[in-house]
Write an enzyme that holds these catalytic residues in place. Structure first.
Site, PDB file in Angstrom:
ATOM      1  N   CYS A 163      28.018   4.491  54.757  1.00 16.48           N
ATOM      2  CA  CYS A 163      27.042   5.738  53.865  1.00 16.48           C
ATOM      3  C   CYS A 163      25.646   5.599  55.005  1.00 16.48           C
ATOM      4  O   CYS A 163      24.701   5.197  54.384  1.00 16.48           O
ATOM      5  CB  CYS A 163      26.946   4.697  52.920  1.00 16.48           C
ATOM      6  SG  CYS A 163      28.329   5.535  51.868  1.00 16.48           S
ATOM      7  N   HIS A 303      19.056   2.349  48.220  1.00 18.78           N
ATOM      8  CA  HIS A 303      20.656   2.413  47.715  1.00 18.78           C
ATOM      9  C   HIS A 303      21.389   3.111  46.542  1.00 18.78           C
ATOM     10  O   HIS A 303      21.379   4.519  46.753  1.00 18.78           O
ATOM     11  CB  HIS A 303      21.445   1.689  48.889  1.00 18.78           C
ATOM     12  CG  HIS A 303      22.819   1.928  49.141  1.00 18.78           C
ATOM     13  ND1 HIS A 303      22.995   3.353  50.530  1.00 18.78           N
ATOM     14  CD2 HIS A 303      24.050   1.821  48.994  1.00 18.78           C
ATOM     15  CE1 HIS A 303      24.429   3.801  50.484  1.00 18.78           C
ATOM     16  NE2 HIS A 303      24.767   2.567  49.900  1.00 18.78           N
ATOM     17  N   GLU A 314      22.335  -4.958  44.925  1.00 23.58           N
ATOM     18  CA  GLU A 314      21.207  -4.257  45.494  1.00 23.58           C
ATOM     19  C   GLU A 314      19.200  -5.379  45.317  1.00 23.58           C
ATOM     20  O   GLU A 314      18.405  -5.520  45.662  1.00 23.58           O
ATOM     21  CB  GLU A 314      20.603  -2.976  45.681  1.00 23.58           C
ATOM     22  CG  GLU A 314      19.579  -2.598  46.796  1.00 23.58           C
ATOM     23  CD  GLU A 314      19.814  -0.767  46.857  1.00 23.58           C
ATOM     24  OE1 GLU A 314      18.708  -0.543  47.306  1.00 23.58           O
ATOM     25  OE2 GLU A 314      20.217  -0.303  46.062  1.00 23.58           O
ATOM     26  N   LYS A 335      19.829   9.126  44.295  1.00 23.63           N
ATOM     27  CA  LYS A 335      21.074   9.371  44.106  1.00 23.63           C
ATOM     28  C   LYS A 335      21.405   9.891  42.841  1.00 23.63           C
ATOM     29  O   LYS A 335      22.324  10.630  42.350  1.00 23.63           O
ATOM     30  CB  LYS A 335      22.165   8.739  44.287  1.00 23.63           C
ATOM     31  CG  LYS A 335      21.410   8.321  46.179  1.00 23.63           C
ATOM     32  CD  LYS A 335      23.289   7.445  46.594  1.00 23.63           C
ATOM     33  CE  LYS A 335      22.878   6.980  48.024  1.00 23.63           C
ATOM     34  NZ  LYS A 335      21.384   6.495  48.714  1.00 23.63           N
ATOM     35  N   HIS A 340      26.005  10.907  45.972  1.00 25.04           N
ATOM     36  CA  HIS A 340      25.807  10.313  47.163  1.00 25.04           C
ATOM     37  C   HIS A 340      25.924  10.653  48.234  1.00 25.04           C
ATOM     38  O   HIS A 340      27.131  11.310  48.575  1.00 25.04           O
ATOM     39  CB  HIS A 340      26.872   9.532  47.199  1.00 25.04           C
ATOM     40  CG  HIS A 340      26.188   7.879  48.084  1.00 25.04           C
ATOM     41  ND1 HIS A 340      25.563   8.243  49.435  1.00 25.04           N
ATOM     42  CD2 HIS A 340      27.247   6.580  47.855  1.00 25.04           C
ATOM     43  CE1 HIS A 340      26.099   7.119  49.406  1.00 25.04           C
ATOM     44  NE2 HIS A 340      26.779   6.303  49.402  1.00 25.04           N
ATOM     45  N   PHE A 399      30.502   0.722  54.141  1.00 23.81           N
ATOM     46  CA  PHE A 399      31.930   0.108  54.381  1.00 23.81           C
ATOM     47  C   PHE A 399      32.058  -0.510  55.211  1.00 23.81           C
ATOM     48  O   PHE A 399      31.006   0.394  56.307  1.00 23.81           O
ATOM     49  CB  PHE A 399      33.072   0.673  53.515  1.00 23.81           C
ATOM     50  CG  PHE A 399      33.545   1.792  52.416  1.00 23.81           C
ATOM     51  CD1 PHE A 399      32.431   1.334  51.389  1.00 23.81           C
ATOM     52  CD2 PHE A 399      34.065   2.612  52.316  1.00 23.81           C
ATOM     53  CE1 PHE A 399      32.666   1.567  50.200  1.00 23.81           C
ATOM     54  CE2 PHE A 399      34.532   2.840  51.411  1.00 23.81           C
ATOM     55  CZ  PHE A 399      33.309   2.273  50.003  1.00 23.81           C
TER      56      PHE A 399
END
Length: 413
Positions: A163, A303, A314, A335, A340, A399
């Site tokens: 991502c 994010h 975050e 998002k 996403h 990830f």
């Protein structure tokens, strides 16, 4: 001395619009792109909603014969890249083609065709596999096809960092121009993985929202009731140019890349570390590279995936980096509307960050209904905000513990 890098073109294909203008207007209006899945029969799945791109006709830009060689993530990349190139006014010809490059990535690549041809192989045998299968699905063919279509013969690269892909691609392109490897780059990310296998995998991780009865309210970053992210698809591309080269050709400069930061969590294959220490290091790195102080930042495009741990950590990372200033900086997650977009997220969110600077408007975090006591920043809830945006930072975390951040600023010669 490192060269200054500016942005001269923007392109996007998103679940809320097929171009930058349409996407931006719908984001400011708080419009959600989430709905029931139409790409496959999702009845047996725990999650039956996604943010799909709808209404795109690939033959508007791509020859029907060539389309047979492309997974949809490549199509999205081409549409966004060509829009960005046209927006920039940059003409690629024999005088500059070796100085113009492409850096476009995808987190998962051509998963739809991988699934399709795996089934064909099992049912009908190896002779039924098209010779175009491999070029259809490998992630770097987004860059490759854009290079072929535009004639860009400079650096041709692809970053694959889950991502964080789109943001890493932009950061790499920025560095290539800074150090003289190219005068201009088309950079960003693309993704098209709304498929049975992707949903089965993410559902088994319990990563996706299961708010199937209320699709438009499912993606709710930083809200106390968040229960997972919503899968999206699309592409976002910037045209980056060396400043003096852009000025010399009379380009309309939209903003400047102020800096780029990266870090690694070294913690877990999917989970962020407590306190968001890797994300915090990434933001510290982008401030250092930009020569910025925390109080200089006008807006953070988070994010903000709408998962319990990501949003919490975050938030903690932002507070650890910006201190008291964190409470004065608007933070929003688009998002909440686009879902996403995985490898495309950083590209699309960079486009949004530049638009925020250009228009002095910040898109909202929609579906913010019940504050989470542990997420206590200004998330621009539910309505867009008009305010001076001098510096915008966009965060992308993936990830494997990979983190990337880019800072953009209003251009001043």
């Amino acid at each position: 001395m490192k060269k200054r890098v500016v942005i001269t073109g923007l392109g996007a294909v998103t679940p809320v619009g097929l171009n930058v203008r349409e996407s931006w207007e719908n984001l400011l209006a708080g419009k959600s792109g989430v709905g029931e899945i139409t790409k496959f029969d999702s009845e047996a799945f725990a999650t039956r909603i996604a943010a799909e791109v709808k209404g795109l006709d690939p033959e508007e830009r791509i020859d029907k014969k060539e389309l047979r060689k492309m997974d949809m993530f490549i199509v999205f990349a081409i549409f966004a890249a060509l829009e960005a190139l046209e927006h920039s006014g940059l003409v690629i010809d024999e005088t500059n083609d070796e100085r113009v490059g492409v850096c476009l990535g995808a987190g998962l690549g051509g998963l739809p065709y991988i699934e399709k041809y795996a089934e064909i192989l099992m049912k009908s045998g190896p002779r039924r596999i098209t010779p175009f299968f491999i070029p259809m699905v490998i992630a770097n063919l987004a860059s490759g096809q854009v290079s072929i279509m535009t004639g860009a013969k400079g650096p041709n690269s692809c970053v694959v960092t889950a991502c964080a892909t789109g943001t890493h691609c932009i950061g790499d392109a920025y560095r290539m121009i800074q150090y003289g490897d190219a005068d201009a780059m088309m950079a960003g990310g693309a993704e098209a993985t709304i498929t049975p296998l992707a949903f089965a995998g993410f559902n088994s991780m319990k990563a996706l929202s299961r708010r199937n009865d209320e699709p438009e309210r499912a993606s709710r970053p930083f809200d106390k009731g968040r229960d997972g992210f919503v899968m999206g698809e699309g592409a976002g591309v910037l045209v980056l140019e060396e400043m003096e080269s852009a000025i010399a050709r009379g380009a309309d400069i939209l903003a400047e890349v102020a800096g780029f930061g990266m870090s690694g969590d070294a913690f877990h294959i999917t989970a962020p570390p407590e306190g968001g220490i890797g994300a915090a290091q990434c933001m510290r790195n982008v401030l250092k590279d930009s020569g910025l102080e925390p109080e200089d930042v006008s807006y953070i495009n988070a994010h903000g995936t709408s998962t319990p741990y990501n949003d919490l950590f975050e938030t903690q990372a932002i507070k650890s980096v910006f201190g008291d200033a964190a409470y004065n900086i608007p933070v929003s997650s688009t998002k909440s509307m686009t879902g996403h977009l995985l490898g495309a997220a950083g590209g699309v969110e960079s486009v949004i960050s530049v638009m925020a600077i250009m228009n002095n408007k910040i898109p909202p975090t929609i579906n913010y209904e019940e504050p989470d006591p542990e997420c206590d920043l200004d998330y621009v809830p539910n309505e867009a905000r008009e305010t001076e945006v001098e510096i915008a930072i966009t965060n992308s975390f993936g990830f494997g513990g990979t983190n990337s951040c880019v800072a953009y600023r209003k251009f001043k010669p």
